[in-house]
Design a protein around this motif. Structure first.
Motif, PDB file in Angstrom:
ATOM      1  N   LEU A 238       0.825  -1.211   0.000  1.00  0.00           N
ATOM      2  CA  LEU A 238       0.000   0.000   0.000  1.00  0.00           C
ATOM      3  C   LEU A 238       0.859   1.262   0.000  1.00  0.00           C
ATOM      4  CD1 LEU A 238      -2.880  -0.969   2.459  1.00  0.00           C
ATOM      5  CD2 LEU A 238      -3.012  -0.710  -0.005  1.00  0.00           C
ATOM      6  N   VAL A 239       1.957   1.257   0.745  1.00  0.00           N
ATOM      7  CA  VAL A 239       2.867   2.404   0.760  1.00  0.00           C
ATOM      8  C   VAL A 239       3.472   2.608  -0.626  1.00  0.00           C
ATOM      9  CG1 VAL A 239       5.076   3.256   1.694  1.00  0.00           C
ATOM     10  CG2 VAL A 239       3.379   2.230   3.211  1.00  0.00           C
ATOM     11  N   PHE A 240       3.878   1.536  -1.269  1.00  0.00           N
ATOM     12  CA  PHE A 240       4.446   1.627  -2.614  1.00  0.00           C
ATOM     13  C   PHE A 240       3.425   2.197  -3.606  1.00  0.00           C
ATOM     14  CE2 PHE A 240       5.422  -0.374  -6.747  1.00  0.00           C
ATOM     15  CZ  PHE A 240       6.673   0.177  -6.956  1.00  0.00           C
ATOM     16  N   ILE A 241       2.169   1.732  -3.538  1.00  0.00           N
ATOM     17  CA  ILE A 241       1.115   2.240  -4.430  1.00  0.00           C
ATOM     18  C   ILE A 241       0.861   3.720  -4.154  1.00  0.00           C
ATOM     19  CG2 ILE A 241      -1.349   2.070  -4.958  1.00  0.00           C
ATOM     20  CD1 ILE A 241      -1.072  -0.965  -4.515  1.00  0.00           C
ATOM     21  N   ALA A 242       0.883   4.140  -2.885  1.00  0.00           N
ATOM     22  CA  ALA A 242       0.657   5.547  -2.536  1.00  0.00           C
ATOM     23  C   ALA A 242       1.782   6.435  -3.077  1.00  0.00           C
ATOM     24  CB  ALA A 242       0.543   5.696  -1.030  1.00  0.00           C
ATOM     25  N   ILE A 243       3.015   5.978  -2.998  1.00  0.00           N
ATOM     26  CA  ILE A 243       4.147   6.770  -3.509  1.00  0.00           C
ATOM     27  C   ILE A 243       4.041   6.907  -5.025  1.00  0.00           C
ATOM     28  CG2 ILE A 243       6.655   6.755  -3.830  1.00  0.00           C
ATOM     29  CD1 ILE A 243       6.863   5.535  -1.007  1.00  0.00           C
ATOM     30  N   ILE A 244       3.732   5.830  -5.709  1.00  0.00           N
ATOM     31  CA  ILE A 244       3.579   5.882  -7.175  1.00  0.00           C
ATOM     32  C   ILE A 244       2.430   6.819  -7.547  1.00  0.00           C
ATOM     33  CG2 ILE A 244       3.031   4.536  -9.235  1.00  0.00           C
ATOM     34  CD1 ILE A 244       5.847   4.046  -8.153  1.00  0.00           C
ATOM     35  N   ALA A 245       1.302   6.735  -6.825  1.00  0.00           N
ATOM     36  CA  ALA A 245       0.162   7.608  -7.102  1.00  0.00           C
ATOM     37  C   ALA A 245       0.533   9.064  -6.865  1.00  0.00           C
ATOM     38  CB  ALA A 245      -1.024   7.215  -6.232  1.00  0.00           C
ATOM     39  N   LEU A 246       1.306   9.352  -5.839  1.00  0.00           N
ATOM     40  CA  LEU A 246       1.741  10.719  -5.556  1.00  0.00           C
ATOM     41  C   LEU A 246       2.624  11.246  -6.670  1.00  0.00           C
ATOM     42  CD1 LEU A 246       1.803  13.077  -3.546  1.00  0.00           C
ATOM     43  CD2 LEU A 246       3.775  11.980  -2.459  1.00  0.00           C
ATOM     44  N   LEU A 247       3.520  10.410  -7.181  1.00  0.00           N
ATOM     45  CA  LEU A 247       4.403  10.829  -8.263  1.00  0.00           C
ATOM     46  C   LEU A 247       3.645  11.035  -9.567  1.00  0.00           C
ATOM     47  CD1 LEU A 247       7.503   8.553  -7.606  1.00  0.00           C
ATOM     48  CD2 LEU A 247       7.307  11.007  -7.172  1.00  0.00           C
ATOM     49  N   VAL A 248       2.664  10.184  -9.846  1.00  0.00           N
ATOM     50  CA  VAL A 248       1.929  10.269 -11.114  1.00  0.00           C
ATOM     51  C   VAL A 248       0.900  11.396 -11.083  1.00  0.00           C
ATOM     52  CG1 VAL A 248       0.320   9.046 -12.630  1.00  0.00           C
ATOM     53  CG2 VAL A 248       2.295   7.853 -11.697  1.00  0.00           C
ATOM     54  N   ALA A 249       0.097  11.484 -10.021  1.00  0.00           N
ATOM     55  CA  ALA A 249      -1.004  12.436  -9.981  1.00  0.00           C
ATOM     56  C   ALA A 249      -0.583  13.793  -9.428  1.00  0.00           C
ATOM     57  CB  ALA A 249      -2.139  11.883  -9.133  1.00  0.00           C
ATOM     58  N   GLY A 250       0.391  13.840  -8.582  1.00  0.00           N
ATOM     59  CA  GLY A 250       0.796  15.099  -7.981  1.00  0.00           C
ATOM     60  C   GLY A 250       0.027  15.354  -6.702  1.00  0.00           C
ATOM     61  N   PRO A 251       0.551  16.211  -5.850  1.00  0.00           N
ATOM     62  CA  PRO A 251      -0.075  16.453  -4.546  1.00  0.00           C
ATOM     63  C   PRO A 251      -1.406  17.194  -4.630  1.00  0.00           C
ATOM     64  CG  PRO A 251       1.890  17.829  -4.811  1.00  0.00           C
ATOM     65  CD  PRO A 251       1.819  16.925  -5.995  1.00  0.00           C
ATOM     66  N   GLU A 252      -1.668  17.944  -5.691  1.00  0.00           N
ATOM     67  CA  GLU A 252      -2.916  18.694  -5.799  1.00  0.00           C
ATOM     68  C   GLU A 252      -4.109  17.790  -6.125  1.00  0.00           C
ATOM     69  OE1 GLU A 252      -0.280  19.688  -8.010  1.00  0.00           O
ATOM     70  OE2 GLU A 252       0.574  20.972  -6.458  1.00  0.00           O
ATOM     71  N   ARG A 253      -3.879  16.872  -7.016  1.00  0.00           N
ATOM     72  CA  ARG A 253      -4.990  16.014  -7.473  1.00  0.00           C
ATOM     73  C   ARG A 253      -5.134  14.726  -6.675  1.00  0.00           C
ATOM     74  NH1 ARG A 253      -4.487  15.078 -13.683  1.00  0.00           N
ATOM     75  NH2 ARG A 253      -2.466  14.379 -12.984  1.00  0.00           N
ATOM     76  N   LEU A 254      -4.152  14.363  -5.881  1.00  0.00           N
ATOM     77  CA  LEU A 254      -4.176  13.081  -5.163  1.00  0.00           C
ATOM     78  C   LEU A 254      -5.366  12.946  -4.199  1.00  0.00           C
ATOM     79  CD1 LEU A 254      -2.774  10.387  -4.885  1.00  0.00           C
ATOM     80  CD2 LEU A 254      -1.379  11.363  -3.075  1.00  0.00           C
ATOM     81  N   PRO A 255      -5.726  13.968  -3.390  1.00  0.00           N
ATOM     82  CA  PRO A 255      -6.888  13.802  -2.500  1.00  0.00           C
ATOM     83  C   PRO A 255      -8.197  13.558  -3.263  1.00  0.00           C
ATOM     84  CG  PRO A 255      -5.582  15.680  -1.795  1.00  0.00           C
ATOM     85  CD  PRO A 255      -5.024  15.215  -3.104  1.00  0.00           C
ATOM     86  N   ARG A 256      -8.393  14.252  -4.385  1.00  0.00           N
ATOM     87  CA  ARG A 256      -9.606  14.063  -5.183  1.00  0.00           C
ATOM     88  C   ARG A 256      -9.625  12.660  -5.798  1.00  0.00           C
ATOM     89  NH1 ARG A 256     -10.263  16.884 -10.566  1.00  0.00           N
ATOM     90  NH2 ARG A 256      -8.347  17.788  -9.786  1.00  0.00           N
ATOM     91  N   ILE A 257      -8.491  12.200  -6.258  1.00  0.00           N
ATOM     92  CA  ILE A 257      -8.396  10.851  -6.836  1.00  0.00           C
ATOM     93  C   ILE A 257      -8.649   9.795  -5.763  1.00  0.00           C
ATOM     94  CG2 ILE A 257      -6.802   9.189  -7.865  1.00  0.00           C
ATOM     95  CD1 ILE A 257      -5.544  11.543  -9.385  1.00  0.00           C
ATOM     96  N   ALA A 258      -8.096   9.999  -4.575  1.00  0.00           N
ATOM     97  CA  ALA A 258      -8.301   9.040  -3.479  1.00  0.00           C
ATOM     98  C   ALA A 258      -9.777   8.991  -3.078  1.00  0.00           C
ATOM     99  CB  ALA A 258      -7.436   9.420  -2.283  1.00  0.00           C
ATOM    100  N   ARG A 259     -10.428  10.180  -3.016  1.00  0.00           N
ATOM    101  CA  ARG A 259     -11.846  10.229  -2.668  1.00  0.00           C
ATOM    102  C   ARG A 259     -12.686   9.499  -3.722  1.00  0.00           C
ATOM    103  NH1 ARG A 259     -12.794  15.507  -3.093  1.00  0.00           N
ATOM    104  NH2 ARG A 259     -11.531  15.861  -1.248  1.00  0.00           N
ATOM    105  N   THR A 260     -12.400   9.750  -4.989  1.00  0.00           N
ATOM    106  CA  THR A 260     -13.133   9.089  -6.069  1.00  0.00           C
ATOM    107  C   THR A 260     -12.912   7.582  -6.039  1.00  0.00           C
ATOM    108  OG1 THR A 260     -12.878  11.067  -7.438  1.00  0.00           O
ATOM    109  CG2 THR A 260     -13.499   9.037  -8.566  1.00  0.00           C
ATOM    110  N   ALA A 261     -11.670   7.168  -5.813  1.00  0.00           N
ATOM    111  CA  ALA A 261     -11.373   5.729  -5.734  1.00  0.00           C
ATOM    112  C   ALA A 261     -12.111   5.108  -4.556  1.00  0.00           C
ATOM    113  CB  ALA A 261      -9.872   5.506  -5.613  1.00  0.00           C
ATOM    114  N   GLY A 262     -12.164   5.811  -3.419  1.00  0.00           N
ATOM    115  CA  GLY A 262     -12.885   5.311  -2.252  1.00  0.00           C
ATOM    116  C   GLY A 262     -14.380   5.149  -2.531  1.00  0.00           C
TER     117      GLY A 262
END
Length: 118
Positions: A9-33
């Motif tokens: 899970l930590v590895f997936i979170a780091i990759i998601a942070l690098l790909v999506a960026g810190p601005e879009r990551l919370p919105r992407i996480a909310r949508t995924a949830g």
């Protein structure tokens, strides 16, 4: 379901942070949830439907096994809408309460009607 540990899970979170960026990551996480919640609800609904169908099938099998009893056979035929078979049934035996109490509308207490009014 999936065997994903903490480090995966930590590895997936780091990759998601690098790909999506810190601005879009919370919105992407909310949508995924939300999607995961909807998927879990759908899977739960399907499981409940399957369980209900299995229970109904099991009940049908039990009723068919017990259909040898004429009264149950008539009840099943009435419920299913199939025509009844012409079967002669003996009159049901009277129980002790009906024999002692008369028509069965009053409990059998061993007292006559005159005794009850006094």
């Amino acid at each position: 379901m999936f065997d994903i540990g903490f480090w995966e899970l930590v590895f997936i979170a780091i990759i998601a942070l690098l790909v999506a960026g810190p601005e879009r990551l919370p919105r992407i996480a909310r949508t995924a949830g939300l999607w995961i919640g909807k998927m879990r609800g759908f899977v739960s609904s399907v499981k409940q439907d399957i369980d209900r169908e299995l229970a109904a099938e099991e009940l049908k099998k039990v009723l068919e096994k017990r259909a040898a009893v004429p009264e149950l056979k008539e009840l099943i035929d009435e419920v299913s809408g199939e025509p009844l078979e012409a079967v002669e049934h003996p009159a049901p035996a009277r129980t002790k309460s009906k024999q002692a109490g008369g028509d069965g509308s009053e409990p059998a207490t061993g007292m006559s009607t005159d005794d009850k009014t006094k």
